[in-house]
Scaffold this active site. Structure first.
Site, PDB file in Angstrom:
ATOM      1  N   GLY A  71       0.782  -1.229  -0.122  1.00 22.34           N
ATOM      2  CA  GLY A  71      -0.128   0.067   0.102  1.00 22.34           C
ATOM      3  C   GLY A  71       0.790   1.251   0.019  1.00 22.34           C
ATOM      4  N   SER A 198      -3.371  -3.390  -0.680  1.00 21.12           N
ATOM      5  CA  SER A 198      -2.196  -4.251  -0.211  1.00 21.12           C
ATOM      6  C   SER A 198      -2.738  -5.533   0.377  1.00 21.12           C
ATOM      7  CB  SER A 198      -1.787  -3.505   1.085  1.00 21.12           C
ATOM      8  OG  SER A 198      -0.757  -4.081   2.006  1.00 21.12           O
ATOM      9  N   HIS A 200      -1.661  -7.639   2.689  1.00 22.64           N
ATOM     10  CA  HIS A 200      -1.393  -8.291   4.142  1.00 22.64           C
ATOM     11  C   HIS A 200      -2.748  -7.521   5.004  1.00 22.64           C
ATOM     12  CE1 HIS A 200       0.352  -4.774   6.690  1.00 22.64           C
ATOM     13  NE2 HIS A 200       0.648  -4.357   5.351  1.00 22.64           N
ATOM     14  N   THR A 236      12.282  -7.361 -10.175  1.00 24.87           N
ATOM     15  CA  THR A 236      11.617  -8.746 -10.800  1.00 24.87           C
ATOM     16  C   THR A 236      10.292  -8.902  -9.943  1.00 24.87           C
ATOM     17  OG1 THR A 236      13.782  -9.416 -11.334  1.00 24.87           O
ATOM     18  CG2 THR A 236      12.247 -11.181 -10.659  1.00 24.87           C
ATOM     19  N   CYS A 324       1.950   2.427  12.751  1.00 24.58           N
ATOM     20  CA  CYS A 324       3.075   3.392  12.312  1.00 24.58           C
ATOM     21  C   CYS A 324       3.182   4.459  13.284  1.00 24.58           C
ATOM     22  CB  CYS A 324       2.814   4.282  10.997  1.00 24.58           C
ATOM     23  SG  CYS A 324       1.788   2.927  10.030  1.00 24.58           S
TER      24      CYS A 324
HETATM   25  C1  LIG Z   1      -1.756  -0.439   6.222  1.00 27.61           C
HETATM   26  C2  LIG Z   1      -2.172   0.654   5.453  1.00 27.61           C
HETATM   27  C3  LIG Z   1      -1.439   1.305   4.452  1.00 27.61           C
HETATM   28  C4  LIG Z   1       0.127   0.771   4.140  1.00 27.61           C
HETATM   29  O1  LIG Z   1       0.093  -0.561   3.492  1.00 27.61           O
HETATM   30  P1  LIG Z   1       1.450  -1.450   3.259  1.00 27.61           P
HETATM   31  O2  LIG Z   1       1.233  -2.404   2.531  1.00 27.61           O
HETATM   32  O3  LIG Z   1       1.443  -1.756   4.903  1.00 27.61           O
HETATM   33  O4  LIG Z   1       2.496  -0.395   3.118  1.00 27.61           O
HETATM   34  C5  LIG Z   1      -1.983   2.330   3.597  1.00 27.61           C
HETATM   35  N1  LIG Z   1      -3.036   2.720   3.815  1.00 27.61           N
HETATM   36  C6  LIG Z   1      -3.834   2.178   4.750  1.00 27.61           C
HETATM   37  C7  LIG Z   1      -5.246   3.061   4.671  1.00 27.61           C
HETATM   38  C8  LIG Z   1      -3.462   1.165   5.653  1.00 27.61           C
HETATM   39  O5  LIG Z   1      -4.398   0.866   6.231  1.00 27.61           O
END
Ligand SMILES: *Cc1c(COP(=O)(O)O)cnc(C)c1O
Length: 389
Positions: A71, A198, A200, A236, A324
């Site tokens: 993300g 994203s 995860h 890659t 974060c």
């Molecule tokens: C977790 C999150 C991200 C960051 O995504 P990553 O894959 O961890 O870099 C960005 N925006 C929102 C709203 C998120 O919850």
């Protein structure tokens, strides 16, 4: 009782089915998908199938999907890339509650000479289209407003805002990391030009995500090099990760309806149970227009951090807000933007439920939380004398 994991907005456990789909690509299917021999072609086919699954989950064309490392990278790519495409000139509109991967990029661009407007939110953390209408200018080159907030769970009227941008011919981006998989999205019918997601956050692997870029939308790539992803993202391909993302999306879409209903039920059960057993608690976020699993509650006279430590001793994982910003003493910028004071914002605890949570988890938290709050309030210097919890 095992660990109760209520921090699914920070990350989610990998679904076993996703791991199974990934396994061959971590072992025998190791070939670089860009090579010409047969075993590489098999890997390429897997990557393209994942692209189809991603496109079909979003209702867009495969050519509009770019795989990224998550993300944060997708957000950085759009904002910096569109800015560079406009030769470093113009006005950007975003909101005051964005994820740091949008907010800090915009703040950095301001230092490079960009003019940025940060739209305010209401007490529920919602961005209003009227605010966007007031902020749009002739030199606006990009609007970026998140789909659903990771801390409050509030869902923004992004379709309406996308429509307003479409009318003005301004590209519209949405950080949909928290929304994809959980809420229905159909880009064919929705006026959006860029979307970040994203893996995860939807029971897929970490370090992989995607960016949707509508046909005809141009941007300077963030990562240059070997011309992968049709020249829009070099490097890659993270083959196993991409396979995992595709499978995670397929499962999320297939099970969305039931999962949404069940998560909403568990979330409301948690909310109602807390409200019945503990007084002076405030729900942060919209009462209805909210992500199915998100329940952020602020406990008066307390600091979220101390609640988290007590919960941890009972093997309950929650969060004060975004992963974060934890560790910093500043309360979340999201709660402050919603109009809460530092003191109120500091009392917030986010419970975010996900696919593998059960009613037993909610019952366990409802059993453990009230005595924790009672004890902490007895100790807190902020609690008024004679307060009976
Ligand atoms: C977790 C999150 C991200 C960051 O995504 P990553 O894959 O961890 O870099 C960005 N925006 C929102 C709203 C998120 O919850």
């Amino acid at each position: 009782m095992p660990v109760v994991y209520f921090d699914n907005n920070a990350t989610t456990p990998l679904d076993r089915r996703v791991l199974e789909a990934m396994m061959p690509y971590l072992t025998e299917r190791y070939a670089n998908p860009n090579s010409i021999y047969s075993i590489a072609k098999e890997v390429r086919q897997g990557v393209e199938e994942a692209r189809q699954k991603t496109a079909s989950a979003l209702g867009c064309d495969e050519s509009e999907i770019i795989f990224t490392a998550g993300g944060s990278e997708s957000n950085n790519t759009v904002i910096k890339g569109v800015w560079a495409q406009n030769k470093g000139k113009g006005h950007i509109i975003t909101s005051s509650i964005e994820h740091p991967a949008v907010l800090e990029v915009c703040q950095w661009l301001e230092k490079q000479g960009a003019s940025v407007t940060y739209l305010p939110v209401d007490e529920y953390g919602m961005v209003h289209p009227e605010e966007l209408a007031k902020a749009l200018r002739d030199d606006t080159v990009l609007v970026s407003v998140m789909f659903a907030n990771n801390e409050s769970g509030t869902i923004n009227p992004v379709e309406e805002m996308g429509g307003m941008c479409r009318e003005k011919g301004v590209p519209f981006h949405t950080d949909a990391v928290q929304a994809v998989g959980k809420l229905p999205i159909n880009l064919e019918k929705t006026p959006m030009d860029f979307l970040s997601l994203s893996a995860h956050k939807l029971n897929g692997p970490k370090g992989v995500g995607a960016l949707y870029a509508r046909k005809g939308q141009r941007f300077v790539p963030l990562i240059q090099g070997g011309h992968q992803e049709r020249n829009r993202r070099s490097g890659t391909e993270n083959t196993a990760g991409i396979i995992g993302l595709g499978e995670a999306l397929r499962i999320a879409i297939e099970e969305q309806k039931q999962e949404k209903a069940e998560l909403t039920r568990l979330r409301d059960m948690l909310h109602d149970g807390v409200m019945e057993s503990i007084k002076d608690v405030t729900l942060f976020g919209h009462p209805k227009k909210r992500l199915p699993g998100t329940c952020t509650l602020a406990f008066k006279y307390l600091e979220g951090e101390s609640i988290l430590l007590s919960l941890d001793m009972e093997e309950i994982c929650a969060s004060t807000g975004s992963a974060c910003s934890s560790g910093s003493l500043e309360p979340s910028h999201v709660y402050l933007a919603m109009g809460y004071s530092h003191e109120e914002a500091q009392g917030a605890v986010r419970f975010s439920l996900g696919r593998f949570n059960t009613q037993k988890d909610v019952e366990y938290v409802l059993e453990k939380l009230p005595p924790i709050i009672k004890r902490l309030r007895e100790l807190s210097p902020l609690t008024p004398k004679g307060y009976i919890s």
